[in-house]
Scaffold this active site. Structure first.
Site, PDB file in Angstrom:
ATOM      1  N   PRO A  85       0.846  -1.154  -0.119  1.00 60.59           N
ATOM      2  CA  PRO A  85      -0.027   0.072   0.174  1.00 60.59           C
ATOM      3  C   PRO A  85       0.791   1.242   0.090  1.00 60.59           C
ATOM      4  O   PRO A  85       1.639   1.378   0.647  1.00 60.59           O
ATOM      5  CB  PRO A  85      -0.955  -0.024   1.329  1.00 60.59           C
ATOM      6  CG  PRO A  85      -0.843  -1.516   1.551  1.00 60.59           C
ATOM      7  CD  PRO A  85       0.552  -2.109   1.274  1.00 60.59           C
ATOM      8  N   ASP A 476     -29.593   1.218 -19.042  1.00 60.00           N
ATOM      9  CA  ASP A 476     -30.495   1.093 -20.137  1.00 60.00           C
ATOM     10  C   ASP A 476     -31.166   2.332 -20.755  1.00 60.00           C
ATOM     11  O   ASP A 476     -31.338   2.347 -21.757  1.00 60.00           O
ATOM     12  CB  ASP A 476     -32.037   0.397 -19.746  1.00 60.00           C
ATOM     13  CG  ASP A 476     -32.542   1.411 -18.515  1.00 60.00           C
ATOM     14  OD1 ASP A 476     -31.867   1.612 -17.717  1.00 60.00           O
ATOM     15  OD2 ASP A 476     -33.987   1.067 -18.509  1.00 60.00           O
ATOM     16  N   ARG A 480     -35.117   8.716 -18.075  1.00 54.56           N
ATOM     17  CA  ARG A 480     -36.354   8.399 -17.288  1.00 54.56           C
ATOM     18  C   ARG A 480     -36.088   7.753 -15.817  1.00 54.56           C
ATOM     19  O   ARG A 480     -34.917   7.626 -15.437  1.00 54.56           O
ATOM     20  CB  ARG A 480     -37.326   7.266 -18.132  1.00 54.56           C
ATOM     21  CG  ARG A 480     -36.911   6.138 -18.119  1.00 54.56           C
ATOM     22  CD  ARG A 480     -37.972   5.427 -19.037  1.00 54.56           C
ATOM     23  NE  ARG A 480     -37.362   3.857 -19.218  1.00 54.56           N
ATOM     24  CZ  ARG A 480     -37.683   3.159 -20.215  1.00 54.56           C
ATOM     25  NH1 ARG A 480     -38.350   3.507 -21.023  1.00 54.56           N
ATOM     26  NH2 ARG A 480     -37.351   1.880 -20.210  1.00 54.56           N
ATOM     27  N   ASP A 481     -37.160   7.632 -15.151  1.00 56.65           N
ATOM     28  CA  ASP A 481     -36.704   7.127 -13.665  1.00 56.65           C
ATOM     29  C   ASP A 481     -36.654   5.602 -13.847  1.00 56.65           C
ATOM     30  O   ASP A 481     -37.166   4.873 -13.252  1.00 56.65           O
ATOM     31  CB  ASP A 481     -38.276   7.373 -12.895  1.00 56.65           C
ATOM     32  CG  ASP A 481     -39.486   6.505 -13.445  1.00 56.65           C
ATOM     33  OD1 ASP A 481     -39.408   6.379 -14.539  1.00 56.65           O
ATOM     34  OD2 ASP A 481     -40.374   6.853 -12.694  1.00 56.65           O
ATOM     35  N   GLU A 482     -35.513   5.232 -14.456  1.00 59.42           N
ATOM     36  CA  GLU A 482     -35.029   3.800 -14.509  1.00 59.42           C
ATOM     37  C   GLU A 482     -33.476   3.558 -14.274  1.00 59.42           C
ATOM     38  O   GLU A 482     -32.852   3.497 -13.104  1.00 59.42           O
ATOM     39  CB  GLU A 482     -35.461   3.211 -15.640  1.00 59.42           C
ATOM     40  CG  GLU A 482     -35.564   1.655 -15.580  1.00 59.42           C
ATOM     41  CD  GLU A 482     -36.239   1.188 -16.806  1.00 59.42           C
ATOM     42  OE1 GLU A 482     -36.166  -0.055 -17.043  1.00 59.42           O
ATOM     43  OE2 GLU A 482     -37.347   1.515 -17.454  1.00 59.42           O
ATOM     44  N   ASP A 489     -29.505  -6.163 -21.882  1.00 59.20           N
ATOM     45  CA  ASP A 489     -29.026  -4.908 -22.777  1.00 59.20           C
ATOM     46  C   ASP A 489     -27.402  -5.028 -23.019  1.00 59.20           C
ATOM     47  O   ASP A 489     -26.965  -5.286 -24.384  1.00 59.20           O
ATOM     48  CB  ASP A 489     -29.512  -3.661 -22.153  1.00 59.20           C
ATOM     49  CG  ASP A 489     -30.775  -3.407 -22.027  1.00 59.20           C
ATOM     50  OD1 ASP A 489     -31.512  -4.247 -21.414  1.00 59.20           O
ATOM     51  OD2 ASP A 489     -31.510  -2.430 -22.618  1.00 59.20           O
ATOM     52  N   TRP A 547     -30.749 -12.512 -20.328  1.00 59.55           N
ATOM     53  CA  TRP A 547     -30.476 -11.566 -19.228  1.00 59.55           C
ATOM     54  C   TRP A 547     -29.521 -11.963 -18.230  1.00 59.55           C
ATOM     55  O   TRP A 547     -28.287 -11.620 -18.318  1.00 59.55           O
ATOM     56  CB  TRP A 547     -31.732 -11.026 -18.704  1.00 59.55           C
ATOM     57  CG  TRP A 547     -32.272  -9.829 -19.247  1.00 59.55           C
ATOM     58  CD1 TRP A 547     -32.417  -8.641 -18.888  1.00 59.55           C
ATOM     59  CD2 TRP A 547     -33.245  -9.930 -20.348  1.00 59.55           C
ATOM     60  NE1 TRP A 547     -33.361  -7.926 -19.739  1.00 59.55           N
ATOM     61  CE2 TRP A 547     -33.573  -8.554 -20.757  1.00 59.55           C
ATOM     62  CE3 TRP A 547     -33.366 -10.963 -21.307  1.00 59.55           C
ATOM     63  CZ2 TRP A 547     -34.604  -8.326 -21.778  1.00 59.55           C
ATOM     64  CZ3 TRP A 547     -34.335 -10.884 -22.179  1.00 59.55           C
ATOM     65  CH2 TRP A 547     -34.629  -9.519 -22.673  1.00 59.55           C
ATOM     66  N   GLU A 759     -35.301   2.626 -27.664  1.00 55.87           N
ATOM     67  CA  GLU A 759     -35.667   1.426 -27.004  1.00 55.87           C
ATOM     68  C   GLU A 759     -36.334   0.426 -27.891  1.00 55.87           C
ATOM     69  O   GLU A 759     -36.064  -0.726 -27.765  1.00 55.87           O
ATOM     70  CB  GLU A 759     -36.279   1.846 -25.840  1.00 55.87           C
ATOM     71  CG  GLU A 759     -36.674   0.642 -24.989  1.00 55.87           C
ATOM     72  CD  GLU A 759     -37.495   0.918 -23.889  1.00 55.87           C
ATOM     73  OE1 GLU A 759     -37.714   0.214 -22.709  1.00 55.87           O
ATOM     74  OE2 GLU A 759     -37.946   2.179 -23.677  1.00 55.87           O
TER      75      GLU A 759
END
Length: 885
Positions: A85, A476, A480-482, A489, A547, A759
């Site tokens: 370190p 993705d 938006r709210d995602e 993907d 996925w 999309e």
């Protein structure tokens, strides 16, 4: 000709590599050029490792050289003792020419590289700092202000020799030292499953610290840790109810070493950010900013103490990939007077490009309390911002003036947008605004160009969708709210991403999170990583084909591009666990035909209200992916020398393929006779023999023709459909599909003004209105996975061996294109293929030029010419065109 000095790299880190986690970092190098006969027969590494000794002196730990015979030059082992370190190593390399090229000296040795710098970060035992947060009552969740924390400290002596800041947070953090910002990283420490792994960033602050009085200050915000995030209105306090900073400054002076960490001497106060949300945006009230708060001498007596929050230091880790940074600015292409989405007066700004970023405004002086507001959206409808596709993300930034003018941009938010609406702007002049483009600061490594401007725009859209969605994790969408790390993907897009940008460090880091979440959920790979509550629909126990296969196919794509065997070794248990789990679900008949599947998600026939309703049987897709991932694991095992595993998973893949043929091939079922079904069968090698492949290719071509050369595939089929056609001799059909302007198609998006990949194929309808479905985004990269085929088949540049040690030069012109090219920065240097059809008096000629990096060879396969193998340098092949029969 002598050969130039090598260009040296440490792991996948940019230079200088500070605060790394590897104690034996691997080294790579390339030569930009060399004489025709050059062949590396050996390399010599020189390194000098030092570390501060605590008394103000720097002690040399190792000063050595090592000569190694052989031609290895990618990710070679560290030559010295492991880095402790805080140890700093300066490393150089040179190579010996054992060929006929001649070297720079009589022994064949070339010149030394410029030194590369690598510094090891801290381990858990090296931390003395505590995680400290605001000690006052922050008030209701909905109105809590982002806090400021500060601490003054003294530096003895008369000379600062070196100084480092090791920084992380629960929440998001930005540091200042003596009134100046530290670094240019954004959204630190990014998003990981924080209870498993919390990244620490290291900064060289030598130029910011001075002898005598100093002060450190930090801005904090909720970020992913406790901010509103997720579906159906989102969730707060996902990882905890607090925010806090972990900061350790280590300053080496002529009088010794000073360590300043989080402790009771820090002070806290509410800051001028009255709202700071990744989804909703930020409000900065200039009236609330304490002047000089991060400078020495500031009076913080009225500030509150801090509280210490518990922290398991074993979760602290160095990042594998680069941080998010501003990578450029976009100036408006137009600014016009126009109403906002709610009718408010203001200015409509068009930046000409959908992207992820945030605004920077230079606001003139105006009365105290003046509010300038900026709203964001991807598209317009009826002449104003169309915000429905943002769902519940407000995507609104505000600055409240204190009477003076200022230049301002938000700190702890990011938006996906092309258009902005500015209201409240003082004066009659148009707003002074630019957009700051934000994403992980990856190096560009891949380019493509052709004779078709629409095709080039499509490729540029793919690049911008990658940039927009590689924001610390592979998301993705940015608007938006995602904004989640959807595994399907990136599984589809991984090969394209690895060609276009140096995504290896970032995706390797994300794969650590994937493995952690997979362990947490009993072998299941969630549909997005990191996992957060998924509303009424998404659950972490859902095993979803395409996925979950990110566990096998993303490491495979990265290894193919980089030859990083260490990554395969690290991810092997994750990949095996996934395949074993799915094999258990499939059972003895080897058909994964039970349970909910997403199948060919968002194929063009799926109605707006039901993206699951695809043409292709979802269990056909699931079984095909089981075979594909089993083969990927067999290949990994073979690379890693695990012969028994390679045989076992190879046998599993064949058993699944046989079961697939029996159930799905020639069944007569319409859901098995689709573009996606045939593409999976061909590309995943699920058919029995060449004749069956030929028949499948002909049927696929007929489906494309009968569909008017329009796309009939979703997330599962789109990465494969052009490959399936070209692999079965129907290059004509592949080009007809690629270059079609009929909707749905790639170029129909371009014709409707797309500057990123959508999309769904019809995110915007042909009449220019926005698709009414909830799954409607204008910035997803999955359908842009066709760019991989552009690189490999249209331009003709593809690896034959991991890392492009050998590669193919095999362009397949068609579709009326008259030229195309691709360029890729491989671990060995830049490889390039460029072809052009040239008219001559005696007929047209195809001219193919390739550039082969030093240390590699290329197999040149041009239609109408004999195959050949060429070494480094430039090579040109000419043949009549079209080829003679």
């Amino acid at each position: 000709m002598t050969f130039p000095a090598p260009v040296l790299r440490v792991e996948h880190h940019a230079q200088p590599a500070l605060g790394v986690g590897e104690d034996r970092p691997r080294l790579s190098w390339h030569l930009d050029a060399a004489p025709a006969g050059y062949r590396q027969g050996a390399y010599e590494i020189a390194w000098r490792t030092t570390a501060p000794d605590g008394s103000g002196q720097v002690r040399t730990l190792e000063d050595a050289t090592a000569v190694v015979d052989g031609d290895a030059q990618v990710l070679v082992p560290w030559p010295g003792v492991p880095l402790a370190p805080r140890a700093r190593a300066e490393v150089r390399v040179r190579t010996r020419d054992d060929g006929a090229g001649g070297g720079a000296d009589d022994a064949g040795w070339g010149p030394w590289s410029e030194p590369a710098v690598v510094e090891r970060g801290l381990t858990a035992a090296d931390w003395t700092a505590e995680l400290v947060g605001p000690g006052y009552d922050e008030g209701p969740v909905e109105t809590r202000r982002a806090p400021l924390l500060r601490r003054g400290f003294d530096v003895p002596g008369s000379e600062v020799r070196s100084a480092r800041l090791h920084l992380t947070a629960h929440g998001l953090v930005e540091a200042e030292l003596n009134g100046r910002r530290v670094g240019r990283d954004e959204l630190v420490p990014g998003w990981t499953p924080y209870d498993d792994r919390l990244r620490v960033y290291a900064y060289d602050i030598t130029d910011l610290v001075r002898p005598g009085a100093n002060a450190v200050g930090t801005w904090l915000a909720d970020g992913w840790f406790r901010g509103r995030y997720g579906f159906e209105g989102g969730h707060r306090d996902l990882y905890g109810t607090h925010v806090g900073v972990l900061a350790q400054l280590e300053v080496v002076t002529d009088a010794g070493t000073v360590v300043v960490g989080g402790d009771a001497a820090w002070r806290s106060a509410p800051g001028p950010l009255t709202r700071a949300s990744l989804y909703d945006g930020e409000t900065f009230d200039a009236r609330l900013l304490p002047a000089g708060w991060s400078e020495p001498g500031f009076d913080d007596a009225a500030w509150s103490p801090v509280v210490v929050h518990p922290l398991d230091r074993s979760v602290l880790a160095a990042p594998d990939g680069p941080p998010v940074r501003c990578t450029g600015e976009l100036a408006p292409v137009s600014v016009t007077r126009a109403p906002g989405p709610d009718g408010e007066d203001g200015w409509l700004v068009d930046f000409g490009q959908n992207h992820s970023g945030r605004p920077r405004l230079t606001v003139p002086a105006a009365p105290t309390g003046t509010v300038v507001r900026v709203r964001h959206a991807e598209v317009l409808q009826d002449g104003t911002l169309y915000t429905r596709t943002l769902r519940e993300a407000a995507a609104t930034d505000e600055v409240v003036l204190d009477g003076a003018g200022l230049t301002w941009e938000p700190r702890f938010t990011v938006h996906g947008y092309r258009y902005a609406h500015v209201s409240g702007w003082p004066g009659a002049d148009a707003p002074a605004i630019v957009s700051r483009v934000l994403h992980s600061d990856m190096a560009r490594t891949g380019w493509f160009a052709s004779s078709d401007p629409a095709l080039d725009r499509l490729h540029e859209n793919v690049v911008w969708s990658l940039r927009s969605n590689f924001v610390d994790i592979p998301t993705d969408c940015p608007q938006r709210d995602e904004r989640l790390g959807w595994t399907g993907d990136i599984q589809a897009f991984g090969p394209t991403a690895a060609f276009l940008y140096d995504v290896h460090g970032m995706l390797a880091d994300w794969l650590r999170s994937l493995s952690a979440e997979q362990r947490r959920f009993g072998g299941t790979v969630p549909v997005y990583v990191p996992w957060i509550p998924g509303g009424t629909y998404w659950q972490p126990t859902q095993d979803i084909a395409g996925w979950g296969d990110a566990a096998t196919l993303v490491p495979e794509a990265l290894h193919r591009d980089s030859a990083d065997v260490g990554l395969l070794e690290r991810q092997y248990a994750s990949a095996v666990t996934w395949v074993d789990k799915v094999a258990g679900l499939a059972g003895p008949d080897r058909l994964w035909d039970t349970g909910m599947q997403l199948g060919d998600w968002l194929d063009p026939t799926a109605p707006p209200e039901d993206p699951l309703r695809a043409q292709t049987d979802p269990h056909l897709v699931a079984t095909a992916y089981l075979a594909r991932s089993a083969r990927a694991v067999a290949d990994m095992a073979r690379t890693l020398g695990r012969a028994d595993d390679a045989a076992r998973y190879g046998d599993l893949a064949e058993e699944v393929a046989a079961a697939y043929r029996k159930r799905y091939v020639d069944s007569g079922d319409a859901m098995h006779d689709t573009q996606t079904a045939h593409a999976l069968s061909i590309v995943f090698d699920l058919l029995d023999g060449d004749d069956a492949r030929r028949r499948a290719g002909e049927r696929l071509a007929a489906l494309v023709r009968d569909g008017g050369n329009t796309v009939g595939t979703g997330f599962a089929g789109t990465p494969l459909v052009t490959d399936a056609l070209s692999a079965t001799g129907r290059l004509d059909a592949a080009y007809a599909l690629l270059l079609s302007h009929a909707s749905p198609s790639w170029l129909a998006m371009v014709d409707l003004g797309a500057t990123t990949i959508w999309e769904r194929w019809d995110s915007m309808l042909t009449d220019g209105t926005v698709n009414p479905g909830e799954m409607t985004s204008f910035n997803h990269y999955a359908l842009g996975s066709v760019a991989d085929w552009l690189h490999r088949m249209v331009a003709g540049l593809a690896p034959l061996e991991p890392g492009y040690r050998t590669f193919r030069v095999a362009p397949r012109p068609g579709g009326g294109l008259t030229h195309a090219s691709a360029r890729h920065v491989t671990p060995y240097g830049t490889a390039e293929v460029a072809w052009r059809v040239e008219d001559r008096a005696d007929g047209a000629e195809l001219v193919v030029r390739c550039v082969v990096p030093v240390g590699t060879t290329a197999e040149v396969d041009v239609p109408g010419a004999p195959r050949s193998v060429v070494g480094h340098g430039e090579s040109v092949t000419r043949v009549p065109w079209p080829p003679l029969a």
